[in-house]
Structures are given as C-alpha cells and as structure tokens.
Design an enzyme around this catalytic site. Structure first.
Site: not given
Length: 487
Positions: A90, A165, A189
């Site tokens: 990520k 996210s 997230s």
C-alpha cells in the site's frame, strides 16, 4: 479437502490461496517463475480495468528475482512462507526503490530509501515486492481516487467505489492480482474496503504491528498497518509476519502471536450487536439486514447474540474524534503544503483537515483525550459482558465511483466528508482490534458488505479464531468470487 486447495482452478496459480501457493512452491510443484508469470499476466490483463496496482516494476526485473528464489530452493534455502510470493505494498508504506506517493501528485518522485518495518518482515519471509497499491490522496476518505493515478474500481463492479484507503490492496486481492495484501487502518481503511470487496480485513491492536520509520512515536497511535486476505489462515499468517516487538518503537506490544492449533468454533461466543447505535448512525437500506443475517448464522452455530445499547454518547465521541484526527492529520498535510503551488493541487478534504486544526490548543486536545478515556472505560465494561461487539463495517453500499463521497444517507445529510464512515471509528478510538468479515450481498447479489467485529484490546488472536470459524461455517458464501472480466 482443504478449502484453500479446492480454490485452485486448473493450472492457474493465481486461483490458489496464499498458504496453498506457498506449499506448492516449497514442494517444487510450482516454480517461483511460473507463479510470477501467472500473476504478471493477470495484472497486465485486468489492472488497466481496475487500477489497483501502481508503479509496477518491470517484468524482467521481477522474473529475475523469481529465478533467484528458485535458485535458493534448489540449494535447499527457504526464506519462509512468503518465499516467491508477489506482494504490492500500500502506498502509505515504504518499499526501497519504489515511490511512496500517498496518492499525491506532489510526492510522485519521492522514492523510498528504506523499507517500512512490516515490509522488511514480509521480505524476510520471502515475498517479492512488485509495486504499490493505489489509495486516496493522503489516505483521507474511504474512496480510492487521486489526481496522480486515478480511481480504483470495485472488484465486483468497477463503476463502484472500492472503498479505502486500502482500496487498491483490496481490489488487487479480490481480483487475484495478489495472493495476500497489506494495508493500513486509521478510520476503517482496512475494514471498509475488505467489506466492500468480500474479503477478510483486520485492524490490529495498536502496537501489534510496529510502525517504523515514523516521525512521531508516542501520540500517533490511531493508524496501524495490518493484513487483508481471502482466507482466514492467510490473514493469520500475514499478521504473524507483520507483528512482533521492535526496540525502536516504544509503544509496541511485547507479546507475539503464536500458531494457534485450537479448533475454531463460534459456540459460546458472546456478541453484543450495536447495530446503528440506537438510531445515531445513518445506514443505507439493507445493510443492517445483511449484518443481522450473518449474526443469525453465528447464533445458529452456538454464539449468543444480544442487542446492545451504546452506553456512551456517540456525539461526544465524534467531537473528541475530530480533535484527535485533525491533530494527527494536519502535520502531514502541512509538510506538503510547504511545497510551491501545493494548496491549489491538494484535494479540499485535506485542506479542510489542515485548516480546521489551525488554532487547536493543547487544552482542547486534552479535553478530547479525557473524553476518549471515558469512552475507553465504557467499552471495557462492555467487554466484561461480551467477547465481541458487532457493527456494520460500512453505512452505505459501494457507491458510484464518480462521486467523491456520499452527501446523504437514508435522507440524512452528511456534515463532513467522513461522517458516512463513522461506524469504523469506535474500534480505532478505543484502541481495540477489529475484524471485517464477508457478511453477504445486496438484494441484487452484486455488491458485498462486511460485518465488523470488535474485540477487547490486545485480543487479536480471538478475531483470527473467529475468522477461521466463520470460514468453516459459510464455505459457499466465501467461495464466491467477483465476475471474471471478459478478455
């Protein structure tokens, strides 16, 4: 037959779960080159449609690294369960040689010189970093879009939001562009995109996965790295790899997660169903029904599920949360605002967080901290009666990806860009681990939803056992995969 082995379709390595793939590599049934080739073929074919992986390394480099892993196996060297597995990090995490952009065009050229600690640990277990996964700018909001890379589409319907996210990580995992995925969680997230893409996502207890390097090590405990997986055993394996103490991180947890051979069962588990917090949360139609359906299946398997009133003031918690969030988000935005022309190129939600924090006093922060302490105490009292607290993992179904965020839910106006994600803040603010597990689909059968289970602080191992028990209970539900896009 092992359910993960049953996942395999023909000779396609990408159809295997991560641990099944690991066993096949170690047994020399599959070479690391074959695995990398299969994943790269799928990435090149599907990623242009979903936009989940960004800054992908060149094929020739990745295949050369796969060959090196095969040569190690030929010499009897085995790095660990991730030996030869492709992994995309990520874009909040640092992976040496790759840009760390945080989804911000102003940071497009910021190449990492060292790995984040959890990346170091995954590499030590044998993974090959192939690129990064997409995220919203600065990780703000649970919808993965930015002006640098564009929008990530949901794995089940790319016209819908992937969540965020960790949206790129979730979609890459659900579409089998990766065998397992890492992400991070501040306000859902890991949990929200897992729920919206029919995956397991786990927010660990603070300190379980130490964050390093970071500019501040004492107050910044709301965000944490963690795992996402299609299978419960893969989720547990990745969390064990990521976690463990490190002397450079003063508030990390000193205990380690051991291999748990206990049979997983839901029998006797006490679950308090918080629902919509007595009407406080605006929730889109059908979501509570799906979550309650999952809880009924748990009850049929022996769990004791009871409705539970919050016992705290959600409005007070929300106000305290806003203070903490602004205090922690604003410095990162401020650092980028120092660059020429930045204010005109940063999304308005990031500017709102930054500007709202200006003038925030220490006294105000301490009042919010006191409110947080009172909330934490009430949550602990709940855990005296219940093993787990349950909430929906999202308050809306995956929405149109052309929206930046939902302005209204069930006729109620959202007063901030993240009010529609409020259900996820309670685990974060209580310092508690939380699991998103696949709960079901909307009435069309196209859009997934997750159930959020919150355990007492440091009870991460309980959530891993519950994930395994749920997987054993509903194999048909968890076997569902997103539609295969046409060639």
């Amino acid at each position: 037959m092992d359910p993960k082995e049953a996942e395999r379709s023909g000779d396609d390595p990408t159809a295997l779960g991560a641990l099944s793939l690991s066993r096949a590599i170690r047994a020399r049934e599959l070479s690391c080159r074959e695995v990398m080739q299969a994943y790269l073929e799928r990435i090149h074919r599907l990623n242009p449609r979903f936009n989940a992986i960004v800054n992908l390394a060149p094929d020739e480099l990745l295949l050369r690294q796969a060959d090196e892993r095969d040569a190690e196996l030929a010499r009897g060297q085995w790095r660990g369960w991730m030996h030869g597995l492709p992994q995309a990090i990520k874009d909040t995490g640092q992976a040496a040689g790759f840009p760390t952009t945080w989804g911000c065009e102003l940071l497009a050229g910021m190449t990492a010189r060292e790995d984040s600690l959890y990346v170091t640990r995954m590499k030590a277990a044998g993974c090959i970093v192939i690129g990064k996964t997409n995220m919203p700018e600065f990780g703000l909001g649970s919808h993965t879009y930015n002006s640098l890379f564009g929008t990530t589409g949901n794995a089940w319907d790319p016209s819908r939001s992937a969540g965020g996210s960790s949206g790129g990580a979730a979609v890459a995992l659900a579409q089998r562009l990766l065998p397992v995925a890492d992400g991070s969680d501040f306000m859902g997230s890991l949990r929200n995109p897992a729920g919206w893409n029919h995956l397991f996502g786990l927010r660990p207890s603070p300190g379980r996965v130490p964050g390093w390097p970071r500019p501040e090590l004492y107050v910044s405990q709301l965000g944490t790295d963690g795992p996402m997986a299609r299978h419960a055993a893969d989720l547990a394996a990745l969390l064990r790899t990521q976690s463990g103490p490190d002397p450079r991180v003063p508030l990390c947890l000193s205990d380690t997660l051991s291999e748990d051979d206990e049979p997983s069962s839901l029998s006797g588990l006490r679950i308090g169903w918080l629902g919509d917090l007595g009407g406080h949360l605006a929730v889109e139609a059908g979501i509570l029904d799906v979550c309650e359906g999952a809880l009924r299946r748990m009850a049929a398997a022996g769990a004791r599920v009871e409705p539970l009133s919050p016992g705290f003031s959600p409005a007070t918690v929300w106000d305290a949360w806003l203070v903490w969030r602004r205090a922690l988000v604003a410095p990162g935005v401020a650092a980028v605002l120092a660059l020429p022309g930045a204010r005109e190129r940063i999304k308005p939600e990031a500017l709102w967080e930054h500007d709202s924090a200006q003038g925030l006093s220490f006294a105000e922060f301490m009042r919010a901290s006191a409110a947080r302490g009172q909330f934490h105490g009430q949550m602990l009292r709940h855990f005296e009666r219940f093993d787990l607290l349950a909430l929906p993992v999202a308050q809306v179904w995956p929405f149109d990806a052309s929206q930046d965020w939902p302005r209204e839910i069930a006729g109620r106006t959202m007063d901030t860009y993240h009010r529609w994600m409020e259900a996820t803040l309670y685990a974060t603010f209580a310092g508690a681990p939380a699991l998103s597990l696949p709960a079901g689909f909307d009435t069309t059968g196209r859009l997934p939803m997750g159930l959020q289970l919150i355990a007492a602080p440091r009870a991460d191992a309980l959530l891993l056992r519950v994930a395994a028990a749920w997987e054993a209970l509903v194999p048909d539900l968890l076997a569902r995969r997103p539609p295969e896009p046409a060639p």
